[in-house]
Design an enzyme around this catalytic site. Sequence first.
Site, PDB file in Angstrom:
ATOM      1  N   PRO A   1     -77.715  57.755  21.931  1.00 59.98           N
ATOM      2  CA  PRO A   1     -76.676  57.182  22.786  1.00 59.98           C
ATOM      3  C   PRO A   1     -75.408  56.732  22.056  1.00 59.98           C
ATOM      4  O   PRO A   1     -75.476  56.205  20.953  1.00 59.98           O
ATOM      5  CB  PRO A   1     -77.364  55.965  23.424  1.00 59.98           C
ATOM      6  CG  PRO A   1     -78.532  55.682  22.562  1.00 59.98           C
ATOM      7  CD  PRO A   1     -78.962  56.991  21.989  1.00 59.98           C
ATOM      8  N   ASN A   2     -74.314  56.982  22.745  1.00 60.27           N
ATOM      9  CA  ASN A   2     -72.972  56.553  22.335  1.00 60.27           C
ATOM     10  C   ASN A   2     -72.376  57.366  21.181  1.00 60.27           C
ATOM     11  O   ASN A   2     -71.211  57.176  20.836  1.00 60.27           O
ATOM     12  CB  ASN A   2     -72.941  55.042  21.998  1.00 60.27           C
ATOM     13  CG  ASN A   2     -73.388  54.204  23.179  1.00 60.27           C
ATOM     14  OD1 ASN A   2     -72.838  54.356  24.268  1.00 60.27           O
ATOM     15  ND2 ASN A   2     -74.382  53.362  23.000  1.00 60.27           N
TER      16      ASN A   2
ATOM     17  N   ARG B   1     -65.174  54.990  19.502  1.00 62.97           N
ATOM     18  CA  ARG B   1     -66.147  53.909  19.435  1.00 62.97           C
ATOM     19  C   ARG B   1     -66.029  53.161  18.102  1.00 62.97           C
ATOM     20  O   ARG B   1     -66.227  53.750  17.041  1.00 62.97           O
ATOM     21  CB  ARG B   1     -67.527  54.557  19.532  1.00 62.97           C
ATOM     22  CG  ARG B   1     -68.653  53.641  19.309  1.00 62.97           C
ATOM     23  CD  ARG B   1     -69.948  54.392  19.115  1.00 62.97           C
ATOM     24  NE  ARG B   1     -71.012  53.426  19.063  1.00 62.97           N
ATOM     25  CZ  ARG B   1     -72.221  53.668  18.624  1.00 62.97           C
ATOM     26  NH1 ARG B   1     -72.541  54.884  18.215  1.00 62.97           N
ATOM     27  NH2 ARG B   1     -73.117  52.731  18.597  1.00 62.97           N
TER      28      ARG B   1
ATOM     29  N   TYR C   1     -67.252  53.423  12.561  1.00 67.33           N
ATOM     30  CA  TYR C   1     -67.705  54.818  12.667  1.00 67.33           C
ATOM     31  C   TYR C   1     -66.612  55.840  12.336  1.00 67.33           C
ATOM     32  O   TYR C   1     -66.897  57.034  12.299  1.00 67.33           O
ATOM     33  CB  TYR C   1     -68.249  55.083  14.081  1.00 67.33           C
ATOM     34  CG  TYR C   1     -69.481  54.267  14.404  1.00 67.33           C
ATOM     35  CD1 TYR C   1     -70.700  54.548  13.787  1.00 67.33           C
ATOM     36  CD2 TYR C   1     -69.424  53.204  15.306  1.00 67.33           C
ATOM     37  CE1 TYR C   1     -71.837  53.795  14.071  1.00 67.33           C
ATOM     38  CE2 TYR C   1     -70.560  52.443  15.597  1.00 67.33           C
ATOM     39  CZ  TYR C   1     -71.762  52.748  14.972  1.00 67.33           C
ATOM     40  OH  TYR C   1     -72.889  52.009  15.248  1.00 67.33           O
TER      41      TYR C   1
ATOM     42  N   ASN D   1     -80.608  61.189  14.546  1.00 59.70           N
ATOM     43  CA  ASN D   1     -79.883  59.918  14.618  1.00 59.70           C
ATOM     44  C   ASN D   1     -80.142  59.378  16.019  1.00 59.70           C
ATOM     45  O   ASN D   1     -79.455  59.731  16.977  1.00 59.70           O
ATOM     46  CB  ASN D   1     -78.382  60.100  14.383  1.00 59.70           C
ATOM     47  CG  ASN D   1     -77.667  58.740  14.339  1.00 59.70           C
ATOM     48  OD1 ASN D   1     -78.265  57.710  14.659  1.00 59.70           O
ATOM     49  ND2 ASN D   1     -76.399  58.745  13.941  1.00 59.70           N
TER      50      ASN D   1
ATOM     51  N   ALA E   1     -78.999  53.573  18.844  1.00 58.41           N
ATOM     52  CA  ALA E   1     -79.618  52.272  19.166  1.00 58.41           C
ATOM     53  C   ALA E   1     -81.114  52.393  19.433  1.00 58.41           C
ATOM     54  O   ALA E   1     -81.863  51.435  19.189  1.00 58.41           O
ATOM     55  CB  ALA E   1     -78.914  51.648  20.366  1.00 58.41           C
TER      56      ALA E   1
ATOM     57  N   GLU F   1     -84.525  60.723   9.231  1.00 56.53           N
ATOM     58  CA  GLU F   1     -83.723  59.760   9.995  1.00 56.53           C
ATOM     59  C   GLU F   1     -82.324  59.732   9.379  1.00 56.53           C
ATOM     60  O   GLU F   1     -82.209  59.664   8.155  1.00 56.53           O
ATOM     61  CB  GLU F   1     -84.398  58.387   9.855  1.00 56.53           C
ATOM     62  CG  GLU F   1     -83.599  57.239  10.427  1.00 56.53           C
ATOM     63  CD  GLU F   1     -84.231  55.865  10.114  1.00 56.53           C
ATOM     64  OE1 GLU F   1     -85.015  55.741   9.145  1.00 56.53           O
ATOM     65  OE2 GLU F   1     -83.901  54.926  10.850  1.00 56.53           O
TER      66      GLU F   1
ATOM     67  N   HIS G   1     -78.231  58.017   9.725  1.00 59.07           N
ATOM     68  CA  HIS G   1     -77.275  57.080  10.338  1.00 59.07           C
ATOM     69  C   HIS G   1     -75.940  57.221   9.629  1.00 59.07           C
ATOM     70  O   HIS G   1     -75.899  57.411   8.406  1.00 59.07           O
ATOM     71  CB  HIS G   1     -77.747  55.627  10.203  1.00 59.07           C
ATOM     72  CG  HIS G   1     -79.053  55.377  10.876  1.00 59.07           C
ATOM     73  ND1 HIS G   1     -79.166  55.287  12.233  1.00 59.07           N
ATOM     74  CD2 HIS G   1     -80.301  55.241  10.371  1.00 59.07           C
ATOM     75  CE1 HIS G   1     -80.437  55.099  12.549  1.00 59.07           C
ATOM     76  NE2 HIS G   1     -81.149  55.076  11.435  1.00 59.07           N
TER      77      HIS G   1
ATOM     78  N   ARG H   1     -76.232  45.561   8.507  1.00 55.28           N
ATOM     79  CA  ARG H   1     -75.534  45.065   9.698  1.00 55.28           C
ATOM     80  C   ARG H   1     -76.340  43.922  10.329  1.00 55.28           C
ATOM     81  O   ARG H   1     -76.946  43.141   9.604  1.00 55.28           O
ATOM     82  CB  ARG H   1     -75.273  46.244  10.640  1.00 55.28           C
ATOM     83  CG  ARG H   1     -74.323  47.278  10.015  1.00 55.28           C
ATOM     84  CD  ARG H   1     -74.131  48.491  10.889  1.00 55.28           C
ATOM     85  NE  ARG H   1     -73.563  48.129  12.181  1.00 55.28           N
ATOM     86  CZ  ARG H   1     -73.429  48.975  13.211  1.00 55.28           C
ATOM     87  NH1 ARG H   1     -73.820  50.238  13.072  1.00 55.28           N
ATOM     88  NH2 ARG H   1     -72.913  48.582  14.344  1.00 55.28           N
TER      89      ARG H   1
HETATM   90  C1  DQA Z   1     -76.185  54.324  14.121  1.00 56.72           C
HETATM   91  C2  DQA Z   1     -76.611  52.894  13.763  1.00 56.72           C
HETATM   92  C3  DQA Z   1     -77.285  52.222  14.951  1.00 56.72           C
HETATM   93  O1  DQA Z   1     -77.657  50.892  14.611  1.00 56.72           O
HETATM   94  C4  DQA Z   1     -76.337  52.168  16.139  1.00 56.72           C
HETATM   95  O2  DQA Z   1     -76.995  51.617  17.266  1.00 56.72           O
HETATM   96  C5  DQA Z   1     -75.726  53.489  16.446  1.00 56.72           C
HETATM   97  C6  DQA Z   1     -75.316  54.358  15.357  1.00 56.72           C
HETATM   98  C7  DQA Z   1     -75.413  54.998  12.975  1.00 56.72           C
HETATM   99  O3  DQA Z   1     -75.306  56.223  12.986  1.00 56.72           O
HETATM  100  O4  DQA Z   1     -74.885  54.304  12.092  1.00 56.72           O
HETATM  101  O5  DQA Z   1     -75.469  53.800  17.613  1.00 56.72           O
HETATM  102  O6  DQA Z   1     -77.364  55.094  14.336  1.00 56.72           O
END
Ligand code: DQA
Length: 143
Positions: free
Chosen positions: A9-10, A17, A22, A73, A76, A97, A99, A106
Site C-alpha cells: 500500500p501507498n 508521498r 521516499y 515490499n 505498512a 524483504e 524497503h 523510524r
Molecule cells: C516502507 C517502510 C514501511 O514502514 C512503510 O509503511 C512503507 C514503505 C519502505 O519502503 O521504506 O509504506 O516499506
Amino acid sequence: MRLLVANGPNLNLLGVREPELYGRATYGDLVKFVNRVAAECGVEVEVRQSNHEGDLVDWIQECPGKFDALVLNAAAYTHTSVAILDAIKAVRVRTAEVHLTEPKEREEFRRISYVGMVAEWTFSGRGFESYADAIRHFAEVLS
Ligand code: DQA
C-alpha cells in the site's frame, strides 16, 4: 529465472508521498528501474502493486510453479500482516524483504517485521537500490 516483485500500500504514491523520506521519483520510475536491473541480471521479472492485503496474499499463493522467488515490499503490511507471513510460510517461496527507507530507524511500531520473520534476506534503507540489491542477490544465489 522468474522473479515476482510485489509492492504494498501507498507505494503507488511514490513521488508525492512524503518526499523527504521516499524521494521524488514515482512508482513508474521504480517499475522502470526494476525492469532495467532485472534485464541487466538476465532475470525475468513481473512488478505489481496493490493497496489491498488480500491481493498480496493471492500473489504469494500464485508463486509456486510460476515464480522462483519473491521480492516483497509489503509497505505498512510488513508491520501488521500475519496473513502475509502465513502465506509465505504456506507456499515456502524464497523471499527477500525490501524497503526504500530503514524502518528500524523510524518509529517504534516499524521495528516489528512479520515479513522479516520468514524472509531469507532483508535489503533496506537504500531507496530504489534496495530492490537492485535483492534482484542481484537472487540472480547470484539462484543461478
Ligand atoms: C516502507 C517502510 C514501511 O514502514 C512503510 O509503511 C512503507 C514503505 C519502505 O519502503 O521504506 O509504506 O516499506
